[in-house]
Design a protein around this motif. Sequence first.
Motif, PDB file in Angstrom:
ATOM      1  N   LEU A   8       0.817  -1.210   0.000  1.00 26.72           N
ATOM      2  CA  LEU A   8       0.000   0.000   0.000  1.00 26.72           C
ATOM      3  C   LEU A   8       0.851   1.261   0.000  1.00 26.72           C
ATOM      4  O   LEU A   8       0.572   2.220  -0.735  1.00 26.72           O
ATOM      5  N   VAL A   9       1.918   1.260   0.815  1.00 29.74           N
ATOM      6  CA  VAL A   9       2.787   2.443   0.886  1.00 29.74           C
ATOM      7  C   VAL A   9       3.529   2.638  -0.439  1.00 29.74           C
ATOM      8  O   VAL A   9       3.563   3.742  -0.996  1.00 29.74           O
ATOM      9  N   ALA A  10       4.111   1.552  -0.965  1.00 27.41           N
ATOM     10  CA  ALA A  10       4.846   1.653  -2.229  1.00 27.41           C
ATOM     11  C   ALA A  10       3.917   2.052  -3.367  1.00 27.41           C
ATOM     12  O   ALA A  10       4.280   2.872  -4.223  1.00 27.41           O
ATOM     13  N   TYR A  35      12.960  -5.585  -3.880  1.00 23.44           N
ATOM     14  CA  TYR A  35      13.675  -5.412  -2.619  1.00 23.44           C
ATOM     15  C   TYR A  35      12.764  -5.344  -1.394  1.00 23.44           C
ATOM     16  O   TYR A  35      13.197  -5.679  -0.284  1.00 23.44           O
ATOM     17  N   LEU A  36      11.532  -4.890  -1.564  1.00 21.76           N
ATOM     18  CA  LEU A  36      10.617  -4.795  -0.426  1.00 21.76           C
ATOM     19  C   LEU A  36       9.660  -5.977  -0.325  1.00 21.76           C
ATOM     20  O   LEU A  36       9.294  -6.383   0.786  1.00 21.76           O
ATOM     21  N   LEU A  37       9.258  -6.531  -1.481  1.00 24.05           N
ATOM     22  CA  LEU A  37       8.195  -7.536  -1.473  1.00 24.05           C
ATOM     23  C   LEU A  37       8.646  -8.909  -1.958  1.00 24.05           C
ATOM     24  O   LEU A  37       7.829  -9.819  -2.060  1.00 24.05           O
ATOM     25  N   GLY A  38       9.927  -9.063  -2.255  1.00 26.35           N
ATOM     26  CA  GLY A  38      10.486 -10.379  -2.529  1.00 26.35           C
ATOM     27  C   GLY A  38      10.144 -10.991  -3.875  1.00 26.35           C
ATOM     28  O   GLY A  38      10.244 -12.214  -4.037  1.00 26.35           O
ATOM     29  N   PHE A  39       9.784 -10.196  -4.869  1.00 27.29           N
ATOM     30  CA  PHE A  39       9.518 -10.720  -6.207  1.00 27.29           C
ATOM     31  C   PHE A  39      10.845 -11.014  -6.910  1.00 27.29           C
ATOM     32  O   PHE A  39      11.862 -10.354  -6.665  1.00 27.29           O
ATOM     33  N   ARG A 196       1.950 -12.709  -7.573  1.00 27.32           N
ATOM     34  CA  ARG A 196       1.219 -12.771  -6.295  1.00 27.32           C
ATOM     35  C   ARG A 196       0.143 -11.686  -6.304  1.00 27.32           C
ATOM     36  O   ARG A 196       0.380 -10.541  -5.957  1.00 27.32           O
ATOM     37  N   TRP A 197      -1.052 -12.100  -6.696  1.00 29.69           N
ATOM     38  CA  TRP A 197      -2.133 -11.129  -6.850  1.00 29.69           C
ATOM     39  C   TRP A 197      -2.573 -10.526  -5.530  1.00 29.69           C
ATOM     40  O   TRP A 197      -3.113  -9.409  -5.511  1.00 29.69           O
ATOM     41  N   GLU A 198      -2.340 -11.211  -4.417  1.00 25.83           N
ATOM     42  CA  GLU A 198      -2.703 -10.651  -3.113  1.00 25.83           C
ATOM     43  C   GLU A 198      -1.839  -9.436  -2.783  1.00 25.83           C
ATOM     44  O   GLU A 198      -2.194  -8.630  -1.900  1.00 25.83           O
ATOM     45  N   VAL A 199      -0.710  -9.283  -3.460  1.00 24.02           N
ATOM     46  CA  VAL A 199       0.142  -8.106  -3.310  1.00 24.02           C
ATOM     47  C   VAL A 199      -0.117  -7.110  -4.442  1.00 24.02           C
ATOM     48  O   VAL A 199      -0.221  -5.900  -4.220  1.00 24.02           O
ATOM     49  N   GLY A 205      -4.303  -0.657  -6.401  1.00 25.49           N
ATOM     50  CA  GLY A 205      -5.342   0.222  -5.857  1.00 25.49           C
ATOM     51  C   GLY A 205      -4.757   1.467  -5.212  1.00 25.49           C
ATOM     52  O   GLY A 205      -5.241   2.588  -5.427  1.00 25.49           O
ATOM     53  N   ALA A 206      -3.695   1.287  -4.412  1.00 25.29           N
ATOM     54  CA  ALA A 206      -3.052   2.427  -3.768  1.00 25.29           C
ATOM     55  C   ALA A 206      -2.409   3.349  -4.802  1.00 25.29           C
ATOM     56  O   ALA A 206      -2.421   4.576  -4.659  1.00 25.29           O
ATOM     57  N   ALA A 207      -1.848   2.758  -5.856  1.00 21.47           N
ATOM     58  CA  ALA A 207      -1.214   3.567  -6.901  1.00 21.47           C
ATOM     59  C   ALA A 207      -2.242   4.418  -7.640  1.00 21.47           C
ATOM     60  O   ALA A 207      -1.981   5.576  -7.968  1.00 21.47           O
TER      61      ALA A 207
END
Length: 247
Positions: A8-10, A35-39, A196-199, A205-207
């Motif tokens: 959400l923040v990114a 780097y933040l979400l491990g993709f 990973r659609w949950e991410v 949405g936040a973007a």
Amino acid sequence: MSALVLALVAGAVIGLALGALGGGGSVLAVPALIYLLGFSPVSATTAALIIVAATSATALYAHARDGNVAWRTGALFAAAGILPAFLAGNAAGRLPAAALTTAFAVVAALAALPMLRPSRAEPPERIRPARAAGAGAGLGAVTGFLGVGGGFLAVPALVSVLGLRMKQAVGTSLLVITVNSVAALTSRAGTGGDLRWEVIAPFTGAAILGAWDGKRLGSKITGHSLQRVFACVLLGVAAFMLVDVIV
């Protein structure tokens, strides 16, 4: 911090970049996803295209309402990039992860440097189809190969090559980003890695919400200030990614 909060923040930060600067979304999204979400690099570039395509289409509507989209120039630019984006997207899967990251960082840095200089370009009296098509084809190839929407290259090209004012280039680049992202995504169907659609969903949405705020922010800042902010962000991301590859 949980993956949902990070997403959400990114997403909000990337939406602000797209809404205010007309680019920088995917060049920020790819490092955030890695780097933040491990993709993985492959998954990150594909996910970034999904996020940026949806966000750019939303931001385009907001800029179009204010008349900051050069539709004919943008259409020529975008159409010329569709085939190169599709072909380069197919080739990108053969590129090693380290090479992809390095190429991504180098292109971002090269795109930033011209933006640090004040632009003296005036709006063109008439559109030059050959120049628009040539620049658009090159941008489409980079978009497909590196998995980026291309705004961080489209904005400098629209300003320096085609002579658009900065704020008009910002709005027009969103049209180019949307088209190029969809073309590149089509070529990556079934080869985008583990998405990973949950991410991706909350990130997108936040973007989208951030893009509306970014558009309002951009309307309060001068064109030259936008250029400098844009360039500094690109240089910072490029330096971070190059250091990570070397270390």
